[in-house]
Design a protein around this motif. Sequence first.
Motif, mmCIF file in Angstrom:
data_model
loop_
_atom_site.group_PDB
_atom_site.id
_atom_site.type_symbol
_atom_site.label_atom_id
_atom_site.label_comp_id
_atom_site.label_asym_id
_atom_site.label_seq_id
_atom_site.Cartn_x
_atom_site.Cartn_y
_atom_site.Cartn_z
ATOM 1 N N SER A 1 -58.323 -6.468 -33.121
ATOM 2 C CA SER A 1 -57.658 -5.907 -34.299
ATOM 3 C C SER A 1 -56.928 -4.599 -34.012
ATOM 4 O O SER A 1 -55.993 -4.253 -34.732
ATOM 5 N N MET A 2 -57.296 -3.892 -32.962
ATOM 6 C CA MET A 2 -56.619 -2.623 -32.662
ATOM 7 C C MET A 2 -55.341 -2.803 -31.842
ATOM 8 O O MET A 2 -54.668 -1.832 -31.517
ATOM 9 N N PHE A 3 -54.988 -4.070 -31.536
ATOM 10 C CA PHE A 3 -53.780 -4.356 -30.764
ATOM 11 C C PHE A 3 -52.760 -5.085 -31.617
ATOM 12 O O PHE A 3 -53.102 -5.748 -32.586
ATOM 13 N N ALA A 4 -51.484 -4.989 -31.258
ATOM 14 C CA ALA A 4 -50.398 -5.668 -31.953
ATOM 15 C C ALA A 4 -50.290 -7.085 -31.373
ATOM 16 O O ALA A 4 -49.528 -7.331 -30.447
ATOM 17 N N THR A 5 -51.077 -7.998 -31.919
ATOM 18 C CA THR A 5 -51.159 -9.351 -31.356
ATOM 19 C C THR A 5 -50.352 -10.386 -32.140
ATOM 20 O O THR A 5 -50.323 -11.545 -31.751
ATOM 21 N N GLU A 6 -49.673 -9.971 -33.183
ATOM 22 C CA GLU A 6 -48.890 -10.906 -33.979
ATOM 23 C C GLU A 6 -47.687 -11.397 -33.172
ATOM 24 O O GLU A 6 -47.155 -10.686 -32.326
ATOM 25 N N ALA A 7 -47.249 -12.614 -33.451
ATOM 26 C CA ALA A 7 -46.118 -13.210 -32.720
ATOM 27 C C ALA A 7 -44.864 -12.339 -32.812
ATOM 28 O O ALA A 7 -44.096 -12.237 -31.854
ATOM 29 N N ALA A 8 -44.644 -11.703 -33.950
ATOM 30 C CA ALA A 8 -43.448 -10.884 -34.147
ATOM 31 C C ALA A 8 -43.413 -9.670 -33.216
ATOM 32 O O ALA A 8 -42.355 -9.100 -32.980
ATOM 33 N N HIS A 9 -44.560 -9.279 -32.684
ATOM 34 C CA HIS A 9 -44.620 -8.091 -31.834
ATOM 35 C C HIS A 9 -44.693 -8.426 -30.342
ATOM 36 O O HIS A 9 -44.797 -7.520 -29.519
ATOM 37 N N ALA A 10 -44.623 -9.686 -30.010
ATOM 38 C CA ALA A 10 -44.689 -10.087 -28.598
ATOM 39 C C ALA A 10 -43.498 -9.505 -27.837
ATOM 40 O O ALA A 10 -42.355 -9.591 -28.284
ATOM 41 N N GLU B 1 -47.918 3.338 -36.776
ATOM 42 C CA GLU B 1 -47.969 3.271 -38.241
ATOM 43 C C GLU B 1 -48.815 4.438 -38.720
ATOM 44 O O GLU B 1 -50.051 4.363 -38.704
ATOM 45 N N GLY B 2 -48.156 5.511 -39.115
ATOM 46 C CA GLY B 2 -48.891 6.711 -39.514
ATOM 47 C C GLY B 2 -49.588 7.286 -38.294
ATOM 48 O O GLY B 2 -48.954 7.617 -37.301
ATOM 49 N N CYS B 3 -50.904 7.381 -38.357
ATOM 50 C CA CYS B 3 -51.647 7.897 -37.204
ATOM 51 C C CYS B 3 -52.325 6.765 -36.418
ATOM 52 O O CYS B 3 -53.195 7.017 -35.601
ATOM 53 N N VAL B 4 -51.905 5.533 -36.674
ATOM 54 C CA VAL B 4 -52.457 4.378 -35.962
ATOM 55 C C VAL B 4 -51.423 3.881 -34.959
ATOM 56 O O VAL B 4 -50.275 3.619 -35.307
ATOM 57 N N VAL B 5 -51.839 3.748 -33.713
ATOM 58 C CA VAL B 5 -50.973 3.267 -32.648
ATOM 59 C C VAL B 5 -51.455 1.879 -32.249
ATOM 60 O O VAL B 5 -52.630 1.689 -31.934
ATOM 61 N N LYS B 6 -50.540 0.888 -32.287
ATOM 62 C CA LYS B 6 -50.881 -0.481 -31.898
ATOM 63 C C LYS B 6 -49.988 -0.911 -30.754
ATOM 64 O O LYS B 6 -48.775 -0.869 -30.852
ATOM 65 N N ASP B 7 -50.637 -1.326 -29.687
ATOM 66 C CA ASP B 7 -49.942 -1.727 -28.468
ATOM 67 C C ASP B 7 -50.093 -3.239 -28.296
ATOM 68 O O ASP B 7 -51.181 -3.767 -28.493
ATOM 69 N N PRO B 8 -49.037 -3.955 -27.933
ATOM 70 C CA PRO B 8 -49.174 -5.394 -27.691
ATOM 71 C C PRO B 8 -49.899 -5.709 -26.377
ATOM 72 O O PRO B 8 -50.317 -6.837 -26.148
ATOM 73 N N THR B 9 -50.054 -4.685 -25.531
ATOM 74 C CA THR B 9 -50.800 -4.869 -24.290
ATOM 75 C C THR B 9 -52.277 -4.648 -24.583
ATOM 76 O O THR B 9 -52.668 -3.597 -25.090
#
Length: 169
Positions: free
Chosen positions: A97-106, A113-121
């Motif tokens: 959940s802490m990663f950008a795993t959605e298809a749109a972010h591949a 997003e605000g103070c939340v950082v999401k990495d696809p790696t």
Amino acid sequence: MHFSHVLGAGAALAAFGWFFATDFAAPAAASTPVAPPIANGHYVLVVEGNRQALTITAASAKADPWAGVPKGLTSDWSITIHDGRGDVLAEIPLDVSMFATEAAHAGRGVRVEGCVVKDPTIGMLANVPAFAAAASYTFSRSGEAVELPRVLLGTIPGDTVRQLSGGGR
């Protein structure tokens, strides 16, 4: 002696012989279910990759028993441990959940997003039971729609995990 008497005597002898030839001992006990294998401690795995592929890059063997799946954790992503026959020894959900795993972010970069950082790696630790009989560790996630099958993300041989943890073959 009439033919019917001979026929009846023959039938009686056949039935008598069958009665003594049949084993009326108690039926064989149903095969006892095989007890699930017991883990000998657990591994802390370093899992790296992205929504298309995951692998284990390091492992540490711990003597402490595996604590199990954290209470309430459910996920579409999992690691499944199989034995040499392909039977499932354990299936553990992975919290990505802490990663950008959605298809749109591949293939995209880090998302803030605000103070939340999401990495696809993906780079995370996963605790799994250490089974001596483990032949493979398979990563998968659910398909994009309910009707799609699970997506295979990678399979790592059990010997590789044992070598990474310093346990050899």
